[in-house]
Design an enzyme around this catalytic site. Structure first.
Site, PDB file in Angstrom:
ATOM      1  N   GLU A 174      32.635   5.661  13.042  1.00  0.00           N
ATOM      2  CA  GLU A 174      32.692   4.950  11.758  1.00  0.00           C
ATOM      3  C   GLU A 174      32.481   3.525  11.516  1.00  0.00           C
ATOM      4  OE1 GLU A 174      34.752   7.292   9.133  1.00  0.00           O
ATOM      5  OE2 GLU A 174      33.917   9.307  10.092  1.00  0.00           O
ATOM      6  N   HIS A 242      41.356   4.709   9.475  1.00  0.00           N
ATOM      7  CA  HIS A 242      40.184   3.611  10.222  1.00  0.00           C
ATOM      8  C   HIS A 242      41.270   2.409  10.706  1.00  0.00           C
ATOM      9  CE1 HIS A 242      36.824   5.007   7.316  1.00  0.00           C
ATOM     10  NE2 HIS A 242      36.716   5.363   8.709  1.00  0.00           N
ATOM     11  N   CYS A 357      37.024  -2.599   3.069  1.00  0.00           N
ATOM     12  CA  CYS A 357      35.984  -1.454   3.334  1.00  0.00           C
ATOM     13  C   CYS A 357      34.730  -1.656   2.785  1.00  0.00           C
ATOM     14  CB  CYS A 357      36.598  -0.373   2.828  1.00  0.00           C
ATOM     15  SG  CYS A 357      38.342   0.281   3.324  1.00  0.00           S
TER      16      CYS A 357
END
Ligand code: SUG
Length: 424
Positions: A174, A242, A357
């Site tokens: 990711e 995350h 993000c």
């Protein structure tokens, strides 16, 4: 070589919506099925970019791919024009259809892992496009991201672009959201920390160790500058899907929740021994739940021209007095972070995406920056034009019913054409 950091933000696309697609992402589950406001979302993102530009930082932009995407439907056997197959897919399998509409490319921290030139064997900046294999709506980004990176960073003297890793449970990757670079200064060799998730019984661990090892190899990071640190299982279970939900690093500063990693104390000691002047700012007076709700650690931590650092925080940090007190303690503390800039990215936050993000950090020398496709670097004029396009072409509001209406698909196509024409 003097290196400084550019931030590339994902422009929030016209189909931004809340479909509850991300298991383990608390905000995504909480807002599933609510109305979204794509125009406002994109303008909030643009306003955040402007705040960084106004601080004298280099700001780039990634453009959103066209959604809903129809390639997958052709691949799995649907036949006909776009309208026909989208209408059919929405009837057959609404869950699958929702995946096709996601504007998730906005979260550019998941687009790729970036290895800085001073850290790679060949002295180039390496981009390893993320496969985002754990979730379909995110995996659909991988190919277009790879193509866009190739377009923006096409000069192979400075940049190397790597394909996403193969998919499958061993290689879920990711991107930069699970990578931290700790270094005495952007221009110096850095320690590359890859944070991976281990199997747990609650939520998927979205970054696999094998994937991180492959990313480090592809990025040609020197092995003595590469560490792999396991994410705290408890943090994943509480919604830190995350690493960047519980930790952020910039140059020689690490701001992290006290329960971000397994064996955290040992790791912090090891980093202190390795990096001269390392300053850990470890927060133990708010809970993991407060961290996940406020997204304090999903702030951008940036170095300003005067070498001090600023935190770009989501406005949600002000909702919890204990978190806001912590922010003030950080700013007033004995560390280089002395400025807090609060931004409103609420539309993205409601899907679990804070300021950090929304951006991919790219360390660039002056000549590498000059080699970037300049159409993707913002100045005031380009920023204003993007705002104008968003005002004119982005839908104001989307409800779950709107998502299956051909009128919305048409307006997304119009917005896409407007953007690509702007780009030339
Ligand atoms: O992958 N949310 C994204 C948020 C990504 C945040 N990125 C970083 N932490 N770097 C995700 O979970 C929600 C989409 C929806 O439910 O409609 C979503 O994909």
């Amino acid at each position: 070589m003097i290196v400084s950091e550019a931030n590339f933000d994902g422009l929030i696309g016209p189909t931004h919506n809340y479909a509850g697609l991300s298991l383990g992402n608390v905000a995504s589950a909480l807002h599933a099925g609510q109305a979204s406001y794509p125009r406002q979302a994109a303008l909030q993102g643009l306003q955040k970019m402007k705040s960084l530009m106004d601080m004298g930082l280099t700001q780039g932009v990634f453009l959103p791919p066209l959604r809903p995407v129809t390639g997958l439907l052709h691949h799995i056997g649907y036949k006909g024009d776009d309208k026909t197959i989208l209408t059919q897919a929405a009837k057959d399998d609404r869950q699958l259809f929702n995946n096709l509409c996601s504007a998730s490319s906005m979260w550019a921290a998941n687009a790729a892992t970036v290895i800085a030139a001073p850290d790679s064997d060949d002295g180039r900046v390496h981009f390893i496009a993320a496969n985002l294999a754990t979730m379909l709506h995110r995996h659909l980004e991988a190919k277009t991201t790879y193509n866009q990176l190739n377009q923006i960073f096409s000069n192979s003297c400075f940049f190397a672009i790597h394909h996403p890793l193969p998919c499958g449970q061993h290689f879920s990757d990711e991107g930069a959201a699970n990578h931290m670079r700790i270094t005495s200064a952007h221009s110096n060799t850095g320690l590359n920390i890859f944070v991976y998730g281990e199997k747990n019984d609650v939520f998927p661990a979205r970054q696999k160790l094998r994937a991180s090892q492959a990313v480090a190899r592809l990025g040609e990071v020197k092995s003595d500058q590469t560490w792999f640190i396991p994410q705290n299982k408890e943090a994943i279970a509480k919604g830190a899907f995350h690493n960047d939900v519980v930790a952020v690093a910039n140059e020689y500063v690490l701001l992290a929740h006290a329960e971000a990693f397994e064996n955290q104390g040992e790791w912090i000691d090891r980093i202190s021994q390795k990096i001269d002047g390392f300053i850990p700012v470890i927060i133990d007076d708010i809970t993991l739940e407060q961290a996940v709700k406020s997204y304090l650690f999903n702030s951008q931590l940036v170095t300003l021209k005067d070498r001090t650092m600023a935190l770009i925080l989501p406005r949600e940090v002000k909702n919890d007095p204990a978190v806001w007190e912590t922010v003030n303690r950080i700013i007033g503390g004995n560390n280089p972070i002395n400025k807090a800039v609060v931004v409103d990215v609420r539309e993205s936050m409601s899907n679990g995406g804070g300021p950090a993000c929304l951006r991919l950090r790219v360390p660039l020398s002056k000549s590498a920056l000059a080699a970037v496709d300049q159409r993707y670097i913002l100045n005031n004029e380009r920023w204003e034009k993007l705002c104008e396009l968003v005002e004119n072409f982005w839908p104001e509001k989307i409800t779950p019913d709107d998502l299956v209406a051909p009128e919305l698909w048409k307006s997304a196509v119009r917005a896409h054409w407007a953007l690509t024409s702007w780009l030339g």
